[in-house]
Design a protein around this motif. Structure first.
Motif, PDB file in Angstrom:
ATOM      1  N   VAL A 180       0.839  -1.194   0.000  1.00 45.34           N
ATOM      2  CA  VAL A 180       0.000   0.000   0.000  1.00 45.34           C
ATOM      3  C   VAL A 180       0.874   1.243   0.000  1.00 45.34           C
ATOM      4  N   GLN A 181       1.977   1.184   0.725  1.00 45.67           N
ATOM      5  CA  GLN A 181       2.860   2.334   0.836  1.00 45.67           C
ATOM      6  C   GLN A 181       3.494   2.680  -0.519  1.00 45.67           C
ATOM      7  N   SER A 182       3.938   1.663  -1.259  1.00 47.53           N
ATOM      8  CA  SER A 182       4.539   1.933  -2.568  1.00 47.53           C
ATOM      9  C   SER A 182       3.501   2.478  -3.543  1.00 47.53           C
ATOM     10  N   ARG A 183       2.286   1.981  -3.434  1.00 47.86           N
ATOM     11  CA  ARG A 183       1.201   2.488  -4.289  1.00 47.86           C
ATOM     12  C   ARG A 183       0.916   3.957  -3.979  1.00 47.86           C
ATOM     13  N   ASN A 184       0.892   4.286  -2.680  1.00 47.07           N
ATOM     14  CA  ASN A 184       0.642   5.663  -2.285  1.00 47.07           C
ATOM     15  C   ASN A 184       1.739   6.600  -2.789  1.00 47.07           C
ATOM     16  N   GLU A 185       2.990   6.154  -2.745  1.00 48.35           N
ATOM     17  CA  GLU A 185       4.099   6.971  -3.220  1.00 48.35           C
ATOM     18  C   GLU A 185       3.997   7.223  -4.728  1.00 48.35           C
ATOM     19  N   SER A 186       3.657   6.192  -5.479  1.00 47.83           N
ATOM     20  CA  SER A 186       3.532   6.363  -6.924  1.00 47.83           C
ATOM     21  C   SER A 186       2.356   7.268  -7.265  1.00 47.83           C
ATOM     22  N   ASP A 187       1.260   7.138  -6.518  1.00 50.47           N
ATOM     23  CA  ASP A 187       0.103   8.008  -6.734  1.00 50.47           C
ATOM     24  C   ASP A 187       0.444   9.463  -6.401  1.00 50.47           C
ATOM     25  N   LYS A 188       1.231   9.651  -5.342  1.00 55.57           N
ATOM     26  CA  LYS A 188       1.614  10.993  -4.935  1.00 55.57           C
ATOM     27  C   LYS A 188       2.453  11.656  -6.036  1.00 55.57           C
ATOM     28  N   GLY A 189       3.387  10.894  -6.602  1.00 54.87           N
ATOM     29  CA  GLY A 189       4.219  11.428  -7.682  1.00 54.87           C
ATOM     30  C   GLY A 189       3.384  11.809  -8.896  1.00 54.87           C
ATOM     31  N   ALA A 190       2.425  10.961  -9.248  1.00 51.76           N
ATOM     32  CA  ALA A 190       1.560  11.244 -10.394  1.00 51.76           C
ATOM     33  C   ALA A 190       0.707  12.480 -10.132  1.00 51.76           C
ATOM     34  N   LEU A 191       0.206  12.617  -8.912  1.00 56.03           N
ATOM     35  CA  LEU A 191      -0.622  13.764  -8.563  1.00 56.03           C
ATOM     36  C   LEU A 191       0.187  15.058  -8.617  1.00 56.03           C
ATOM     37  N   GLU A 192       1.419  15.020  -8.111  1.00 58.90           N
ATOM     38  CA  GLU A 192       2.267  16.216  -8.151  1.00 58.90           C
ATOM     39  C   GLU A 192       2.554  16.637  -9.590  1.00 58.90           C
ATOM     40  N   ALA A 193       2.791  15.664 -10.469  1.00 59.84           N
ATOM     41  CA  ALA A 193       3.042  15.981 -11.876  1.00 59.84           C
ATOM     42  C   ALA A 193       1.804  16.604 -12.510  1.00 59.84           C
ATOM     43  N   LYS A 194       0.641  16.081 -12.168  1.00 62.20           N
ATOM     44  CA  LYS A 194      -0.614  16.600 -12.714  1.00 62.20           C
ATOM     45  C   LYS A 194      -0.861  18.037 -12.243  1.00 62.20           C
ATOM     46  N   VAL A 195      -0.605  18.302 -10.957  1.00 59.06           N
ATOM     47  CA  VAL A 195      -0.810  19.644 -10.403  1.00 59.06           C
ATOM     48  C   VAL A 195       0.164  20.631 -11.046  1.00 59.06           C
ATOM     49  N   ALA A 196       1.422  20.195 -11.250  1.00 59.49           N
ATOM     50  CA  ALA A 196       2.415  21.073 -11.871  1.00 59.49           C
ATOM     51  C   ALA A 196       2.014  21.415 -13.306  1.00 59.49           C
ATOM     52  N   ALA A 197       1.524  20.437 -14.046  1.00 56.88           N
ATOM     53  CA  ALA A 197       1.095  20.679 -15.422  1.00 56.88           C
ATOM     54  C   ALA A 197      -0.086  21.640 -15.456  1.00 56.88           C
ATOM     55  N   LYS A 198      -1.018  21.480 -14.518  1.00 60.63           N
ATOM     56  CA  LYS A 198      -2.187  22.350 -14.473  1.00 60.63           C
ATOM     57  C   LYS A 198      -1.780  23.784 -14.133  1.00 60.63           C
ATOM     58  N   ALA A 199      -0.812  23.945 -13.217  1.00 60.45           N
ATOM     59  CA  ALA A 199      -0.338  25.279 -12.852  1.00 60.45           C
ATOM     60  C   ALA A 199       0.362  25.945 -14.033  1.00 60.45           C
ATOM     61  N   ALA A 200       1.146  25.169 -14.785  1.00 61.43           N
ATOM     62  CA  ALA A 200       1.833  25.724 -15.954  1.00 61.43           C
ATOM     63  C   ALA A 200       0.824  26.169 -17.009  1.00 61.43           C
ATOM     64  N   LYS A 201      -0.228  25.382 -17.192  1.00 58.23           N
ATOM     65  CA  LYS A 201      -1.255  25.740 -18.168  1.00 58.23           C
ATOM     66  C   LYS A 201      -1.991  27.015 -17.733  1.00 58.23           C
ATOM     67  N   ALA A 202      -2.301  27.129 -16.435  1.00 59.69           N
ATOM     68  CA  ALA A 202      -2.991  28.314 -15.929  1.00 59.69           C
ATOM     69  C   ALA A 202      -2.114  29.552 -16.098  1.00 59.69           C
ATOM     70  N   LYS A 203      -0.793  29.410 -15.864  1.00 56.11           N
ATOM     71  CA  LYS A 203       0.129  30.533 -16.022  1.00 56.11           C
ATOM     72  C   LYS A 203       0.178  30.975 -17.481  1.00 56.11           C
TER      73      LYS A 203
END
Length: 115
Positions: free
Chosen positions: A32-55
Motif C-alpha cells: 500500500v505504501q509503494s502504491r501511495n508513493e507512486s500516486d503521490k508522484g503522479a498527482l504532483e506531476a498533474k498539479v504542476a502541469a495544471k499550474a503551468a497551463k494556468a500561467k
C-alpha cells in the motif's frame, strides 16, 4: 471423463488470469505504501502541469488585453464605406391549387383555420 478435463483447463485459465492481474497491479501486488508513493508522484506531476497551463493562459489573456488597448478604432465614416449586406427575402409558401379549391368548397379561406 471430459468433465474432469474441463475443470483442469478452467483452473489453469484462472491461474493465468490471476497472474496477469498481479502483474498489472505491480510486482507481486505491491504494498500500500509503494502504491501511495507512486500516486503521490503522479498527482504532483498533474498539479504542476495544471499550474503551468494556468500561467500560460494568464499570460495570453494579459497579452490580449494589452493588444486590445493599443488597437485603434476606425474613423466614423469608415464603416459607411463598406457595402451593406442584404438579407435574402423569405420565400413564400407555394399554395397548392387543389388545396385552394378544396378550401373554397369547405367555406373557409386557404391558410386560415376554423374559428
Amino acid at each position: 471423463m471430459a468433465r474432469g478435463n474441463q475443470r483442469d483447463l478452467a483452473r489453469e485459465k484462472n491461474a493465468k488470469k490471476q497472474a496477469d492481474k498481479a502483474k498489472q497491479q505491480g510486482s507481486g501486488g505491491g504494498s500500500v505504501q509503494s502504491r501511495n508513493e507512486s500516486d503521490k508522484g503522479a498527482l504532483e506531476a498533474k498539479v504542476a502541469a495544471k499550474a503551468a497551463k494556468a500561467k500560460e493562459e494568464a499570460e495570453n489573456k494579459a497579452a490580449l488585453e494589452e493588444f486590445s488597448k493599443t488597437k485603434t478604432t476606425l474613423p466614423a465614416g469608415a464603416a459607411e464605406d463598406k457595402p451593406a449586406v442584404k438579407k435574402a427575402a423569405p420565400k413564400k409558401k407555394k399554395e397548392d391549387p387543389g388545396m385552394a379549391l378544396l378550401m373554397e368548397g369547405l367555406g373557409s379561406k386557404p391558410g386560415k383555420g376554423k374559428k
